[in-house]
Design a protein around this motif. Structure first.
Motif, short mmCIF file in Angstrom:
data_model
loop_
_atom_site.label_atom_id
_atom_site.label_comp_id
_atom_site.label_asym_id
_atom_site.label_seq_id
_atom_site.Cartn_x
_atom_site.Cartn_y
_atom_site.Cartn_z
N LEU A 121 49.73 -132.91 -25.38
CA LEU A 121 49.95 -131.48 -25.62
C LEU A 121 48.94 -130.92 -26.61
O LEU A 121 48.39 -129.83 -26.40
CB LEU A 121 51.37 -131.25 -26.15
N THR A 160 47.79 -124.72 -22.56
CA THR A 160 48.71 -124.31 -23.63
C THR A 160 47.90 -123.56 -24.68
O THR A 160 47.03 -124.14 -25.31
CB THR A 160 49.39 -125.53 -24.26
N LYS A 161 48.18 -122.29 -24.88
CA LYS A 161 47.32 -121.45 -25.71
C LYS A 161 47.85 -121.24 -27.12
O LYS A 161 47.12 -120.77 -27.98
CB LYS A 161 47.09 -120.09 -25.03
N THR A 162 49.10 -121.51 -27.38
CA THR A 162 49.66 -121.23 -28.70
C THR A 162 50.21 -122.48 -29.34
O THR A 162 50.78 -123.34 -28.67
CB THR A 162 50.78 -120.17 -28.59
N GLN A 188 52.70 -122.55 -31.39
CA GLN A 188 54.15 -122.46 -31.36
C GLN A 188 54.72 -123.05 -30.07
O GLN A 188 55.76 -123.74 -30.09
CB GLN A 188 54.61 -120.99 -31.50
N LYS A 189 54.03 -122.82 -28.96
CA LYS A 189 54.51 -123.34 -27.68
C LYS A 189 54.45 -124.86 -27.65
O LYS A 189 55.35 -125.53 -27.13
CB LYS A 189 53.67 -122.76 -26.54
N VAL A 190 53.40 -125.43 -28.25
CA VAL A 190 53.26 -126.87 -28.32
C VAL A 190 54.38 -127.48 -29.16
O VAL A 190 55.02 -128.46 -28.77
CB VAL A 190 51.89 -127.27 -28.90
N LEU A 246 57.30 -126.24 -29.83
CA LEU A 246 58.58 -126.09 -29.13
C LEU A 246 58.76 -127.17 -28.08
O LEU A 246 59.82 -127.78 -27.97
CB LEU A 246 58.66 -124.71 -28.48
N GLN A 247 57.71 -127.46 -27.31
CA GLN A 247 57.81 -128.50 -26.29
C GLN A 247 58.00 -129.88 -26.92
O GLN A 247 58.75 -130.71 -26.40
CB GLN A 247 56.54 -128.49 -25.42
N ARG A 253 45.48 -129.93 -25.49
CA ARG A 253 45.35 -128.72 -24.67
C ARG A 253 45.07 -127.50 -25.55
O ARG A 253 44.82 -126.42 -25.03
CB ARG A 253 46.65 -128.48 -23.87
N LYS A 286 55.74 -132.25 -16.26
CA LYS A 286 54.62 -132.08 -17.18
C LYS A 286 53.51 -133.08 -16.89
O LYS A 286 52.32 -132.73 -16.87
CB LYS A 286 55.12 -132.24 -18.62
#
Length: 269
Positions: A35, A129-131, A133-135, A137-138, A38, A105
């Motif tokens: 992750l 994955t651009k943020t 925060q999203k990483v 969270l995952q 990315r 995934k």
């Protein structure tokens, strides 16, 4: 409060739990590495460290909710049809969902890498994955899935330690903190190594597919699923981790062999 640490049994349990958390944490490190890679280069180290620290905080918080986690293993709905029987619990549903997520995934990452035509395309294509925060969270979602199984295992191993209920909890918290500390030391080096070796990337993604499949079968086992009278058993984790270790050993030998061939070719030139 820390009188439990004067007991030899407590130290044995602490060492065993820490080792277990580190071994099980390999799944997390691989997933976090994929992750984080990315993201833009300047955010990768930060994502790896924050992801592990957030996972540690989440696991410690879950340890204080042990009774809640134990309750998740109790069936709340029985499925009885002519060809299938199962006792659904929240634990089995969480493991099944987590397994499906890992399968999705991993296969999507493999498809993304295989579909790229050249190194130029890889450099020009923006990260999926651009943020940050999203990483994170995952990472927390997947760690939650892994935490349920490992925490319930830890509860069983520390059951009966000490005179107070907090004694076993202290041992489990110390084991989690130490294991995450060890992972923080090596996680970024592993991430860079995975990123620099495409064959290792594919191997790591394949491992995640295996782990996702293992989570699905374990969910079926915990739900006592029976299909046409045949019950589904869990895959022994020892077999899975041996296969992963053996595959890594073979790949390391391949990498060393390829480097040796490259040196010979350079000398011949």
């Amino acid at each position: 409060m820390f009188e439990i640490l004067s007991s030899p049994d407590a130290w044995v349990a602490l060492f065993t739990l820490t080792f277990l958390e580190i071994i099980l944490g390999i799944d997390n490190i691989v997933f976090i590495s994929i992750l984080a890679n990315r993201l833009p280069i300047e955010q990768r180290k930060k994502a790896t460290n924050l992801g592990l620290i957030a996972a540690m905080v989440q696991r410690v918080a879950l340890l204080f909710l042990v009774s809640f986690l134990i309750g998740l293993s109790k069936p709340f709905y029985e499925v009885e049809l002519s060809w299938i029987k199962a006792g659904l619990s929240w634990q089995s549903i969480i493991l099944f969902t987590g397994g499906l997520f890992l399968l999705f995934k991993s296969t999507s990452e493999i498809h993304d890498k295989v579909s790229k035509n050249s190194n130029i395309d890889q450099e020009e294509k923006a990260p999926v994955t651009k943020t940050l925060q999203k990483v994170i969270l995952q990472i927390l979602l997947v760690d939650f899935v892994f935490s349920i199984d490992s925490i319930l295992t830890a509860v069983g191993m520390t059951n009966g330690l000490g005179r107070e209920p907090m004694d076993a909890l202290i041992i489990m918290i110390i084991a989690v903190v130490i294991s995450i500390g060890v992972m923080l030391i090596f996680a970024n080096a592993i991430r860079v190594f995975i990123d620099n070796n495409p064959s290792i990337q594919m191997l790591a993604l394949s491992f995640l597919i295996l782990i996702g499949f293992m989570l699905i079968t374990e969910a079926a086992h915990l739900a006592h699923v029976s299909v046409f009278g045949q019950s589904i058993g869990a895959i022994p984790k020892g077999y899975l981790y041996f296969a992963i270790a053996f595959s890594l050993l073979v790949e390391f030998l391949n990498i060393k062999f390829r480097k040796k061939i490259q040196l010979i070719d350079k000398d011949n030139l």
